[in-house]
Design a protein around this motif. Structure first.
Motif, PDB file in Angstrom:
ATOM      1  N   MET A  37       0.755  -1.048   0.231  1.00 22.97           N
ATOM      2  CA  MET A  37      -0.063   0.036  -0.060  1.00 22.97           C
ATOM      3  C   MET A  37       0.740   1.309  -0.007  1.00 22.97           C
ATOM      4  N   ALA A  38       0.413   2.459  -0.348  1.00 23.48           N
ATOM      5  CA  ALA A  38       0.896   3.681  -0.034  1.00 23.48           C
ATOM      6  C   ALA A  38       1.336   3.753   1.548  1.00 23.48           C
ATOM      7  N   ASP A  39       2.459   4.520   1.617  1.00 25.00           N
ATOM      8  CA  ASP A  39       2.767   4.764   3.048  1.00 25.00           C
ATOM      9  C   ASP A  39       1.547   5.669   3.508  1.00 25.00           C
ATOM     10  N   PRO A  40       0.875   5.318   4.733  1.00 25.39           N
ATOM     11  CA  PRO A  40      -0.211   5.950   5.248  1.00 25.39           C
ATOM     12  C   PRO A  40      -0.006   7.412   5.453  1.00 25.39           C
ATOM     13  N   GLN A  41       1.021   7.830   5.830  1.00 27.37           N
ATOM     14  CA  GLN A  41       1.717   9.162   6.129  1.00 27.37           C
ATOM     15  C   GLN A  41       1.589   9.782   4.769  1.00 27.37           C
ATOM     16  N   ALA A  42       1.734   9.350   3.607  1.00 26.70           N
ATOM     17  CA  ALA A  42       1.936   9.975   2.405  1.00 26.70           C
ATOM     18  C   ALA A  42       0.410  10.184   1.896  1.00 26.70           C
ATOM     19  N   VAL A  43      -0.459   9.605   2.264  1.00 23.00           N
ATOM     20  CA  VAL A  43      -1.889   9.909   2.012  1.00 23.00           C
ATOM     21  C   VAL A  43      -2.436  11.077   2.927  1.00 23.00           C
ATOM     22  N   TYR A  44      -2.117  10.932   4.096  1.00 18.37           N
ATOM     23  CA  TYR A  44      -2.163  12.207   4.904  1.00 18.37           C
ATOM     24  C   TYR A  44      -1.769  13.459   4.475  1.00 18.37           C
ATOM     25  N   THR A  45      -0.383  13.535   4.023  1.00 20.03           N
ATOM     26  CA  THR A  45       0.203  14.753   3.437  1.00 20.03           C
ATOM     27  C   THR A  45      -0.567  15.129   2.383  1.00 20.03           C
ATOM     28  N   LEU A  46      -0.916  14.339   1.157  1.00 17.30           N
ATOM     29  CA  LEU A  46      -1.531  14.701   0.118  1.00 17.30           C
ATOM     30  C   LEU A  46      -2.904  15.287   0.502  1.00 17.30           C
ATOM     31  N   SER A  47      -3.488  14.513   1.156  1.00  9.96           N
ATOM     32  CA  SER A  47      -4.690  15.133   1.714  1.00  9.96           C
ATOM     33  C   SER A  47      -4.767  16.554   2.205  1.00  9.96           C
ATOM     34  N   LEU A  48      -3.539  16.850   3.122  1.00  8.31           N
ATOM     35  CA  LEU A  48      -3.650  18.265   3.612  1.00  8.31           C
ATOM     36  C   LEU A  48      -3.412  19.078   2.745  1.00  8.31           C
ATOM     37  N   ALA A  49      -2.704  18.880   1.520  1.00  7.68           N
ATOM     38  CA  ALA A  49      -2.105  19.646   0.675  1.00  7.68           C
ATOM     39  C   ALA A  49      -3.290  19.956  -0.307  1.00  7.68           C
ATOM     40  N   VAL A  50      -3.980  18.931  -0.802  1.00  4.05           N
ATOM     41  CA  VAL A  50      -4.968  19.086  -1.695  1.00  4.05           C
ATOM     42  C   VAL A  50      -6.425  19.655  -1.309  1.00  4.05           C
ATOM     43  N   ARG A  51      -6.655  19.375   0.207  1.00  2.00           N
ATOM     44  CA  ARG A  51      -8.003  19.829   0.560  1.00  2.00           C
ATOM     45  C   ARG A  51      -8.150  20.126   2.057  1.00  2.00           C
ATOM     46  N   GLY A  52      -6.811  20.298   2.675  1.00  2.00           N
ATOM     47  CA  GLY A  52      -6.909  21.216   3.993  1.00  2.00           C
ATOM     48  C   GLY A  52      -7.021  20.081   5.160  1.00  2.00           C
ATOM     49  N   ARG A  53      -7.183  20.806   6.519  1.00  2.00           N
ATOM     50  CA  ARG A  53      -7.305  20.096   7.603  1.00  2.00           C
ATOM     51  C   ARG A  53      -8.751  19.720   7.871  1.00  2.00           C
ATOM     52  N   ARG A  54      -9.797  20.646   7.426  1.00  2.00           N
ATOM     53  CA  ARG A  54     -11.048  20.102   7.620  1.00  2.00           C
ATOM     54  C   ARG A  54     -11.608  19.157   7.058  1.00  2.00           C
ATOM     55  N   HIS A  55     -11.482  18.731   5.460  1.00  2.00           N
ATOM     56  CA  HIS A  55     -11.927  17.713   4.923  1.00  2.00           C
ATOM     57  C   HIS A  55     -10.901  16.485   5.319  1.00  2.00           C
ATOM     58  N   THR A  56     -10.026  16.566   5.481  1.00  2.00           N
ATOM     59  CA  THR A  56      -8.898  15.498   5.781  1.00  2.00           C
ATOM     60  C   THR A  56      -9.147  15.164   7.470  1.00  2.00           C
ATOM     61  N   TRP A  57      -9.364  15.853   8.230  1.00  5.54           N
ATOM     62  CA  TRP A  57      -9.776  15.438   9.760  1.00  5.54           C
ATOM     63  C   TRP A  57     -11.065  14.747   9.875  1.00  5.54           C
ATOM     64  N   VAL A  58     -11.934  15.548   9.055  1.00  7.13           N
ATOM     65  CA  VAL A  58     -13.638  14.858   9.130  1.00  7.13           C
ATOM     66  C   VAL A  58     -13.535  13.570   8.421  1.00  7.13           C
ATOM     67  N   ARG A  59     -12.775  13.385   7.312  1.00  7.13           N
ATOM     68  CA  ARG A  59     -12.471  12.052   7.055  1.00  7.13           C
ATOM     69  C   ARG A  59     -12.011  11.042   7.743  1.00  7.13           C
ATOM     70  N   MET A  60     -10.950  11.362   8.511  1.00 11.28           N
ATOM     71  CA  MET A  60     -10.388  10.324   9.390  1.00 11.28           C
ATOM     72  C   MET A  60     -11.164  10.087  10.538  1.00 11.28           C
ATOM     73  N   ALA A  61     -11.857  11.291  11.080  1.00 13.23           N
ATOM     74  CA  ALA A  61     -12.301  11.026  12.348  1.00 13.23           C
ATOM     75  C   ALA A  61     -13.962  10.584  12.028  1.00 13.23           C
ATOM     76  N   ALA A  62     -14.601  10.549  11.006  1.00 17.08           N
ATOM     77  CA  ALA A  62     -16.080   9.884  10.950  1.00 17.08           C
ATOM     78  C   ALA A  62     -16.110   8.420  11.234  1.00 17.08           C
ATOM     79  N   SER A  63     -17.170   8.312  12.096  1.00 16.33           N
ATOM     80  CA  SER A  63     -17.486   6.983  12.671  1.00 16.33           C
ATOM     81  C   SER A  63     -17.886   6.208  11.404  1.00 16.33           C
ATOM     82  N   LEU A  64     -17.857   4.585  11.610  1.00 13.22           N
ATOM     83  CA  LEU A  64     -18.635   4.053  10.533  1.00 13.22           C
ATOM     84  C   LEU A  64     -20.009   3.696  10.656  1.00 13.22           C
TER      85      LEU A  64
END
Length: 280
Positions: free
Chosen positions: A251-278
């Motif tokens: 898989m990709a380095d998970p940290q790379a996914v996080y870094t790209l996410s912050l770069a192209v969409r910022g903390r709001r959409h990144t953290w909401v995606r990470m935190a949202a419950s199943l």
């Protein structure tokens, strides 16, 4: 279907057509991330699947690569259905386009394997630089799959020499694909922003999703490299960013996914995606 950024597990559990999923991605305006998972690779950490890790770091969609369509086995879980339940995401399956239909190959792009993976939310027809695997052969495979399914179909055609001409990528959309992957800027030899921009523009003009992919082991690159590749891809007009499976442990380095996410969409959409419950 609402835009991918606003989708939660209950939304991802719905059955949607390729056109609906394509529009949900377009509506995100270049802020959707997909990550590949090698079906046969042992999880980086035994307590969770690689798919769960990628989702925890911000992936919106998952693409399973190299899966045996007979057993549908994915390391760390029972099968494709279980994998979808654990991750709460839409999960696609990659089928390899070969010089012929290879009906005895459980990972090949053919109608028999398509019939077996009804649980897949979308498909990616992946073609490597092998004898007989031409652009025409890929178009034939797209047409064959399109005649049998309304699901989202993506194409990933790779060349050892780097990028193909823009017209070739657009041709896959004309053949019936919903989107095409192009090497991200600086992710392979000769992948300049100018060339990638032209390829993505041709794909969009043909009516398809313009996708950049990091599939040359830079899935495991340092954060600044990932950030620059992501921003260059966004400048070129990418609708969707894809990570290959050669970062760490299939898989990709998970940290790379996080870094790209912050770069192209910022903390709001990144953290909401990470935190949202199943459970949502």
């Amino acid at each position: 279907m609402q835009r991918i950024l606003n989708c939660r597990t209950s939304d991802f559990a719905q059955s949607v057509s390729g056109s609906e999923l394509r529009q949900a991605i377009v509506a995100c305006e270049g802020r959707t991330i997909m990550a590949e998972v090698a079906a046969g690779a042992a999880p980086l950490y035994g307590e969770v699947t690689n798919g769960e890790l990628l989702c925890a770091f911000g992936a919106d969609l998952l693409l399973v690569k190299g899966m045996d369509c007979h057993s549908q086995s994915i390391q760390g879980c029972r099968d494709l259905k279980h994998f979808k339940a654990l991750t709460g995401r839409m999960v696609g399956v990659s089928l390899e386009v070969l010089a012929d239909e290879a009906t005895d190959n459980p990972r090949a792009c053919n109608l028999a394997n398509l019939d077996r993976i009804t649980g897949a939310d979308f498909l990616c027809l992946t073609a490597y630089d092998k004898p007989g695997v031409t652009a025409q052969r890929v178009c034939e495979a797209v047409q064959q799959m399109r005649a049998q399914t309304s699901k989202l179909i993506l194409v990933a055609k790779f060349y050892a020499a780097g990028l193909a001409c823009a017209e070739e990528y657009a041709g896959y959309i004309t053949a019936g694909a919903d989107g095409v992957m192009v090497p991200a800027p600086a992710s392979c030899r000769g992948a300049s922003e100018t060339r990638v921009d032209a390829a993505l523009a041709a794909i969009r003009q043909a009516g398809g999703l313009a996708i950049t992919t990091i599939s040359s082991s830079q899935e495991g690159a340092d954060e600044e490299t990932i950030r620059q590749i992501g921003l260059a891809s966004k400048r070129c007009g990418a609708d969707l960013y894809n990570f290959g499976d050669a970062g760490v442990a299939g898989m990709a380095d998970p940290q790379a996914v996080y870094t790209l996410s912050l770069a192209v969409r910022g903390r709001r959409h990144t953290w909401v995606r990470m935190a949202a419950s199943l459970a949502r």
